[in-house]
Design a protein around this motif. Sequence first.
Motif, short mmCIF file in Angstrom:
data_model
loop_
_atom_site.label_atom_id
_atom_site.label_comp_id
_atom_site.label_asym_id
_atom_site.label_seq_id
_atom_site.Cartn_x
_atom_site.Cartn_y
_atom_site.Cartn_z
N ARG A 200 -1.14 59.17 24.36
CA ARG A 200 -1.56 57.81 24.00
C ARG A 200 -0.38 56.97 23.52
O ARG A 200 -0.39 55.75 23.64
N ALA A 201 0.63 57.65 22.97
CA ALA A 201 1.81 56.91 22.53
C ALA A 201 2.53 56.31 23.73
O ALA A 201 3.05 55.19 23.66
N TYR A 202 2.55 57.03 24.83
CA TYR A 202 3.20 56.48 26.03
C TYR A 202 2.40 55.29 26.55
O TYR A 202 2.97 54.29 26.96
N ARG A 203 1.08 55.41 26.51
CA ARG A 203 0.27 54.28 26.94
C ARG A 203 0.54 53.07 26.06
O ARG A 203 0.68 51.94 26.54
N LEU A 204 0.63 53.30 24.76
CA LEU A 204 0.89 52.18 23.85
C LEU A 204 2.27 51.57 24.13
O LEU A 204 2.43 50.36 24.13
N LEU A 205 3.23 52.43 24.38
CA LEU A 205 4.58 51.95 24.71
C LEU A 205 4.53 51.06 25.96
O LEU A 205 5.14 49.99 26.01
N VAL A 206 3.80 51.51 26.95
CA VAL A 206 3.67 50.74 28.19
C VAL A 206 2.94 49.41 27.92
O VAL A 206 3.34 48.36 28.42
N LEU A 207 1.92 49.46 27.09
CA LEU A 207 1.15 48.25 26.79
C LEU A 207 1.98 47.22 26.03
O LEU A 207 1.74 46.03 26.13
N ARG A 208 2.94 47.71 25.26
CA ARG A 208 3.69 46.79 24.40
C ARG A 208 4.81 46.05 25.13
O ARG A 208 5.55 45.29 24.50
#
Length: 463
Positions: free
Chosen positions: A285-293
């Motif tokens: 989920r951290a990677y998803r958040l990184l991508v979202l940001r």
Amino acid sequence: MIRLYDSARAAVAPLEPRDAGRVSIYLCGPTVYDLPHLGHGRHALVWDVLRRWLTFTGLQVRFVSNITDIDDKIIARADAEHVGEEAITATYEAAWWAALDALGVARPDEAPHATAYVEAMVDLIEELVDRDVAYELDDGVYFDVSSVTDYGLLAGQSLESLRSGARVETNLLKRSPLDFALWKNAKFGEPSWASPFGPGRPGWHTECVVMSLGLLGDGFDIHGGGLDLKFPHHENERAQAVALGRHFASHWVHHGWVMVGEEKMSKSLGNFTSLTDLLAQTDARAYRLLVLRSHYRSPIEVSPATMKDAERALARLDALARRFELAPLAGATLEVAASVEWSEEGRALYDVVAAAMENDLDTPAAVAVLFEALTRANALADEGDEHRARSLAEAVAACFAGLGLRLVAAEAALDDESADLVARRDQARSARDWASADRYRDELVTLGWIVEDGPTGTVVRRG
RNA sequence: GGCGGCGUGGCCGAGUGGUUAGGCAGGGGCCUGCAAAGCCCCGUACUCCGGUUCGAAUCCGGACGCCGCCUCCA
């Protein structure tokens, strides 16, 4: 309706679905000859976010993403490992889906394999030859790019300037260095299919034309992929469709790359290149958040530092879920906003997030808004306005669900030793024996717990 | 050579003519037995040089630097 950058028009333009309420998306998937890397992960996440969000807003999305299972690299790898091509493709396709599952990326509605469409590709190539826009040479069939007047549209360049920049010449008999292989005649030992041009295999650029038009029909809505596919792959796909007089994708969407930063990738950084490795050492989920940001068209830097940053931000989201004991919303299924019961402040939040998303998928703005709401929810709770705080927190979680990010409130299961320490610490605390309480806390920390004192006593969670 | 993108505070990363992006890290405070979590306050950034404008990080021109595509690639 959402506005997205269209590479063909070189501008942000509103998406105008062919069929009202429905959106058809074709995405160029992987060639399965190796493990997926971080870039594939971003790619999958960007499209998962778009797909989920459109679905979330109530649109019916048909999402097709192919698997390229016949290709020079697959053949080369099979040769090198002395196994059949199918062994290679089976291994790496399995790795692909495993990685996407781990990322929380929903499976496509359909994932066509190139090898299942060879006949249809042969038909298409024959038609191109019949129309005199393709020609045969000794080693295969080639597409004549000069037959398409606006060849270079996606690249943003004229045929002439593209030609002058061509660097690699593979077949000097080609009429133009830009002409590309539609069919490659089989060399000894290579996998092949029968065709009027002799045994061989299709070139890469044909499969997506056949599969996208075949499954989604003429004038489907979005064709996407990485920026590196824009030219020549997508240009060549489009050229074939145009030459056939078919109405191809109406919107071309391309996303940016993953950078490995100035530290450059190296073993000392912990093998941060393979997606499989990244997922083994961090919360997906951290990677998803990184991508979202960051914006999908911008490059993103993936490094231990940026991942750590994302992990800490994610921890704040999970803390919200814990504080309000929010039920998990996002997962393998696609949530639909219509089914969410928005409170008044929740609806207002959704509207702002939706406005950001509709502005060329401005996920960083959406995330910023959600973090502001998170702070507000916590502040309201601190002030004792439990009701409004909760409804806002729930809305934050619902919006993140729409982006495919699940907030996790669940506590890890306590082993006996830890449970005993928690009980002792609570005992010591009620006896105001701070020294003992602190000692038990230290022991819990040593066991890898983060220790917090809640209204009901000691609460531990995994760090 | 052609085409395109980028240069923002300690770091990541948005934005786009005038009003706080956001996150992480850091400092101060509240809360707490002490912490943690949470909340409040704080940095006053936009490569450089010209120009347009009442006003530019945001528009125009130039310089410098970085990157990508034109070959397989998410």
